[in-house]
Design a protein around this motif. Sequence first.
Motif, PDB file in Angstrom:
ATOM      1  N   ARG A 127      -1.531  14.071 -10.086  1.00 56.15           N
ATOM      2  CA  ARG A 127      -0.282  14.427  -9.407  1.00 56.15           C
ATOM      3  C   ARG A 127      -0.240  13.685  -8.080  1.00 56.15           C
ATOM      4  O   ARG A 127      -1.176  13.744  -7.286  1.00 56.15           O
ATOM      5  CB  ARG A 127      -0.241  15.935  -9.166  1.00 56.15           C
ATOM      6  N   PHE A 128       0.853  12.968  -7.842  1.00 55.51           N
ATOM      7  CA  PHE A 128       1.039  12.353  -6.527  1.00 55.51           C
ATOM      8  C   PHE A 128       2.530  12.139  -6.281  1.00 55.51           C
ATOM      9  O   PHE A 128       3.330  12.007  -7.207  1.00 55.51           O
ATOM     10  CB  PHE A 128       0.278  11.024  -6.393  1.00 55.51           C
ATOM     11  N   SER A 129       2.887  12.142  -4.998  1.00 58.21           N
ATOM     12  CA  SER A 129       4.221  11.780  -4.540  1.00 58.21           C
ATOM     13  C   SER A 129       4.018  11.081  -3.199  1.00 58.21           C
ATOM     14  O   SER A 129       3.722  11.717  -2.185  1.00 58.21           O
ATOM     15  CB  SER A 129       5.118  13.014  -4.380  1.00 58.21           C
ATOM     16  N   PHE A 130       4.136   9.760  -3.196  1.00 53.12           N
ATOM     17  CA  PHE A 130       3.771   8.985  -2.023  1.00 53.12           C
ATOM     18  C   PHE A 130       4.740   9.268  -0.873  1.00 53.12           C
ATOM     19  O   PHE A 130       5.947   9.412  -1.069  1.00 53.12           O
ATOM     20  CB  PHE A 130       3.755   7.497  -2.354  1.00 53.12           C
ATOM     21  N   ASP A 131       4.207   9.345   0.355  1.00 51.91           N
ATOM     22  CA  ASP A 131       5.034   9.569   1.534  1.00 51.91           C
ATOM     23  C   ASP A 131       4.948   8.427   2.544  1.00 51.91           C
ATOM     24  O   ASP A 131       5.586   8.476   3.581  1.00 51.91           O
ATOM     25  CB  ASP A 131       4.667  10.901   2.209  1.00 51.91           C
ATOM     26  N   GLN A 132       4.148   7.392   2.237  1.00 53.25           N
ATOM     27  CA  GLN A 132       4.078   6.208   3.101  1.00 53.25           C
ATOM     28  C   GLN A 132       4.072   4.949   2.233  1.00 53.25           C
ATOM     29  O   GLN A 132       3.475   4.919   1.154  1.00 53.25           O
ATOM     30  CB  GLN A 132       2.802   6.205   3.948  1.00 53.25           C
ATOM     31  N   ILE A 133       4.750   3.917   2.747  1.00 54.16           N
ATOM     32  CA  ILE A 133       4.732   2.612   2.084  1.00 54.16           C
ATOM     33  C   ILE A 133       4.572   1.546   3.155  1.00 54.16           C
ATOM     34  O   ILE A 133       5.146   1.641   4.245  1.00 54.16           O
ATOM     35  CB  ILE A 133       6.027   2.395   1.260  1.00 54.16           C
ATOM     36  N   GLU A 134       3.742   0.547   2.850  1.00 52.53           N
ATOM     37  CA  GLU A 134       3.438  -0.506   3.831  1.00 52.53           C
ATOM     38  C   GLU A 134       3.259  -1.832   3.106  1.00 52.53           C
ATOM     39  O   GLU A 134       2.540  -1.899   2.096  1.00 52.53           O
ATOM     40  CB  GLU A 134       2.180  -0.164   4.608  1.00 52.53           C
ATOM     41  N   ALA A 135       3.906  -2.881   3.614  1.00 58.03           N
ATOM     42  CA  ALA A 135       3.669  -4.232   3.107  1.00 58.03           C
ATOM     43  C   ALA A 135       2.456  -4.810   3.796  1.00 58.03           C
ATOM     44  O   ALA A 135       2.316  -4.716   5.020  1.00 58.03           O
ATOM     45  CB  ALA A 135       4.892  -5.117   3.364  1.00 58.03           C
ATOM     46  N   ARG A 160       0.846  -1.187   0.000  1.00 56.50           N
ATOM     47  CA  ARG A 160       0.000   0.000   0.000  1.00 56.50           C
ATOM     48  C   ARG A 160       0.888   1.246   0.000  1.00 56.50           C
ATOM     49  O   ARG A 160       1.775   1.385   0.835  1.00 56.50           O
ATOM     50  CB  ARG A 160      -0.920   0.022   1.218  1.00 56.50           C
ATOM     51  N   LEU A 161       0.638   2.144  -0.948  1.00 53.32           N
ATOM     52  CA  LEU A 161       1.327   3.424  -1.040  1.00 53.32           C
ATOM     53  C   LEU A 161       0.326   4.534  -0.752  1.00 53.32           C
ATOM     54  O   LEU A 161      -0.794   4.495  -1.261  1.00 53.32           O
ATOM     55  CB  LEU A 161       1.912   3.612  -2.438  1.00 53.32           C
ATOM     56  N   THR A 162       0.748   5.517   0.048  1.00 49.20           N
ATOM     57  CA  THR A 162      -0.168   6.580   0.463  1.00 49.20           C
ATOM     58  C   THR A 162       0.492   7.942   0.325  1.00 49.20           C
ATOM     59  O   THR A 162       1.642   8.125   0.730  1.00 49.20           O
ATOM     60  CB  THR A 162      -0.603   6.387   1.929  1.00 49.20           C
ATOM     61  N   GLN A 163      -0.240   8.866  -0.248  1.00 51.63           N
ATOM     62  CA  GLN A 163       0.074  10.290  -0.141  1.00 51.63           C
ATOM     63  C   GLN A 163      -0.980  10.873   0.794  1.00 51.63           C
ATOM     64  O   GLN A 163      -2.182  10.759   0.536  1.00 51.63           O
ATOM     65  CB  GLN A 163       0.004  10.982  -1.501  1.00 51.63           C
ATOM     66  N   THR A 164      -0.540  11.501   1.879  1.00 52.55           N
ATOM     67  CA  THR A 164      -1.508  11.883   2.907  1.00 52.55           C
ATOM     68  C   THR A 164      -2.285  13.157   2.573  1.00 52.55           C
ATOM     69  O   THR A 164      -3.423  13.303   3.011  1.00 52.55           O
ATOM     70  CB  THR A 164      -0.803  12.060   4.264  1.00 52.55           C
ATOM     71  N   ASP A 165      -1.680  14.086   1.816  1.00 49.00           N
ATOM     72  CA  ASP A 165      -2.366  15.352   1.561  1.00 49.00           C
ATOM     73  C   ASP A 165      -1.942  15.931   0.216  1.00 49.00           C
ATOM     74  O   ASP A 165      -0.780  16.307   0.039  1.00 49.00           O
ATOM     75  CB  ASP A 165      -2.035  16.350   2.670  1.00 49.00           C
ATOM     76  N   PRO A 166      -2.901  16.009  -0.719  1.00 48.55           N
ATOM     77  CA  PRO A 166      -4.257  15.433  -0.670  1.00 48.55           C
ATOM     78  C   PRO A 166      -4.191  13.907  -0.759  1.00 48.55           C
ATOM     79  O   PRO A 166      -3.225  13.353  -1.297  1.00 48.55           O
ATOM     80  CB  PRO A 166      -4.952  16.049  -1.889  1.00 48.55           C
ATOM     81  N   LEU A 167      -5.201  13.266  -0.243  1.00 48.40           N
ATOM     82  CA  LEU A 167      -5.159  11.817  -0.063  1.00 48.40           C
ATOM     83  C   LEU A 167      -5.175  11.054  -1.391  1.00 48.40           C
ATOM     84  O   LEU A 167      -6.075  11.222  -2.210  1.00 48.40           O
ATOM     85  CB  LEU A 167      -6.350  11.378   0.788  1.00 48.40           C
ATOM     86  N   VAL A 168      -4.149  10.236  -1.571  1.00 46.84           N
ATOM     87  CA  VAL A 168      -4.086   9.277  -2.672  1.00 46.84           C
ATOM     88  C   VAL A 168      -3.588   7.967  -2.075  1.00 46.84           C
ATOM     89  O   VAL A 168      -2.557   7.947  -1.396  1.00 46.84           O
ATOM     90  CB  VAL A 168      -3.127   9.720  -3.800  1.00 46.84           C
ATOM     91  N   VAL A 169      -4.315   6.878  -2.283  1.00 50.16           N
ATOM     92  CA  VAL A 169      -3.938   5.577  -1.736  1.00 50.16           C
ATOM     93  C   VAL A 169      -3.993   4.532  -2.840  1.00 50.16           C
ATOM     94  O   VAL A 169      -5.024   4.367  -3.495  1.00 50.16           O
ATOM     95  CB  VAL A 169      -4.860   5.143  -0.576  1.00 50.16           C
TER      96      VAL A 169
END
Length: 202
Positions: A192-200, A46-55
């Motif tokens: 437009r996104f630049s992920f700031d979280q990654i989770e297995a 799971r890849l997440t950009q927190t603001d604005p939210l993209v998952v």
Amino acid sequence: MADLIAFAQKGYHMHRISIPSFLLCVFPVAGLAYCPTADDLMAGIRLTQTDPLVVSTITLSDGVYSETRLDTQRSDAPLREMERTHFLMAPTELAPQPRTVIYQEAPDVFDRLPELGTIVSSTIYREPNLADIAIELTLTFSGAERFEISGCEYDVWRAELSQVISGTTHYSHLAYAPELGLLLALTSSSQRFSFDQIEALE
């Protein structure tokens, strides 16, 4: 966002992933000890950009990446389901609006982008009940750097993608992590996104 969650609770699922499951991890986790690898794609990353939210939740099976993406920036289609054989290739859209992308090149050609410098591809966009659209894609390598996400660092290739559609050129700028096989950032006129979280996922 509330409307999306309500919609998901009525039973709208994509690859058995609902909106609530997307939102389980949308805030930074302090002291993350494990840095996911490509091996984790079997169960999912799971890849997440927190603001604005993209998952994005992505799995890999039989050489095909399956992605379900929630993008709150897209009012037209915030929830999308896609498949592709390489993340430097345009995806086939499964939902909400089906669209098949047909490449002549084998996916492993894109693994040679730094060596080749530029890859030019003639592709077909195919949608139900519409005439095929011929697209010329040019992918140009622009350098390599490190990308930090959730306390982890990955090597990324920076690249520019140009798409000529009906005489008009559209540009995208990508950050691709070859050791993961995933895009970590993208900028274009439509997204437009630049992920700031990654989770297995387990």
